[in-house]
Design a protein around this motif. Structure first.
Motif, PDB file in Angstrom:
ATOM      1  N   ASN A 138       0.852  -1.182   0.000  1.00 54.23           N
ATOM      2  CA  ASN A 138       0.000   0.000   0.000  1.00 54.23           C
ATOM      3  C   ASN A 138       0.888   1.232   0.000  1.00 54.23           C
ATOM      4  N   GLY A 139       0.572   2.189  -0.870  1.00 52.83           N
ATOM      5  CA  GLY A 139       1.342   3.424  -0.908  1.00 52.83           C
ATOM      6  C   GLY A 139       1.037   4.222  -2.156  1.00 52.83           C
ATOM      7  N   ILE A 140       1.883   5.209  -2.424  1.00 48.98           N
ATOM      8  CA  ILE A 140       1.715   6.080  -3.584  1.00 48.98           C
ATOM      9  C   ILE A 140       2.492   5.501  -4.758  1.00 48.98           C
ATOM     10  N   LEU A 141       1.810   5.312  -5.884  1.00 50.79           N
ATOM     11  CA  LEU A 141       2.475   4.854  -7.099  1.00 50.79           C
ATOM     12  C   LEU A 141       3.256   6.037  -7.662  1.00 50.79           C
ATOM     13  N   SER A 142       4.572   6.024  -7.460  1.00 55.22           N
ATOM     14  CA  SER A 142       5.416   7.159  -7.848  1.00 55.22           C
ATOM     15  C   SER A 142       5.697   7.193  -9.335  1.00 55.22           C
ATOM     16  N   SER A 143       6.058   6.025  -9.899  1.00 58.11           N
ATOM     17  CA  SER A 143       6.337   5.976 -11.341  1.00 58.11           C
ATOM     18  C   SER A 143       6.299   4.543 -11.840  1.00 58.11           C
ATOM     19  N   MET A 144       6.223   4.443 -13.170  1.00 56.59           N
ATOM     20  CA  MET A 144       6.258   3.143 -13.841  1.00 56.59           C
ATOM     21  C   MET A 144       7.134   3.273 -15.071  1.00 56.59           C
TER      22      MET A 144
END
Length: 189
Positions: A138-144
């Motif tokens: 669980n958390g913030i999707l920063s980048s892909m």
């Protein structure tokens, strides 16, 4: 349908790990095992060689089994083709909790391509991501990018533990997108 280790091989994750040499890391295996140690080397772009972590509460490499048992070894080699994610920005020993519960980590593998397309629209959002091995991040999707997702950690739930690993011990996780099984939006509290 059979599953082969090469199905989960992610060269981008191996390159990412090569930047972590001589650092404490947590490796989350698709088999539900968690490994905590200091990354000493990567052999043949496939095997991670771990020694005891600097921030460990023990003087050995720590292993958490899918059932929640914690064991140690003085030295460990991990097949990188079986790694679902890596935890970095280690601030304290993430495997110190001995509180365990019976967990079922048998997850059926589906096609991840549709999930990846959905995730690309969720960059910057608070998400809940499950990956092979029975882990939930669980958390913030920063980048892909490059078959990897970088998530700023709120909590990481392990298959055999009742207490999650929190941002107090691991700051971020790099996930092998070939190992995701579900993605959801999390509500901010």
């Amino acid at each position: 349908m059979g599953c082969f280790w090469s199905d989960f091989r992610n060269e981008c994750l191996v390159k990412e790990l090569q930047r972590e040499l001589n650092s404490d890391i947590v490796l989350f295996g698709i088999n539900g095992f968690v490994y905590f140690g200091n990354l000493q080397a990567i052999h043949d772009n496939r095997i991670a060689i771990l020694s005891p972590a600097v921030l460990s509460d023990s003087t050995a490499v720590e292993i958490l089994t899918p059932g929640g048992a914690r064991t140690t070894t003085s030295f460990l080699r991990v097949d990188l083709w079986t790694v679902a994610a890596k935890g970095t920005g280690i601030v304290a020993d993430p495997l110190i909790s001995s509180c365990t519960a019976v967990a079922n980590s048998n997850i059926l593998r589906g096609e991840a391509d549709s999930l990846i397309c959905l995730m690309k629209r969720m960059v910057g959002d608070s998400i809940s991501l499950t990956i092979l091995g029975g882990f939930t991040v669980n958390g913030i999707l920063s980048s892909m990018c490059d078959d990897l997702a970088i998530i700023t950690v709120d909590d990481i739930f392990l298959p055999g533990a009742c207490d999650p690993i929190t941002e107090a011990t691991i700051r971020s996780v790099v996930v092998n997108l070939k190992t995701i099984t579900a993605v959801g939006s999390s509500l901010l509290e």
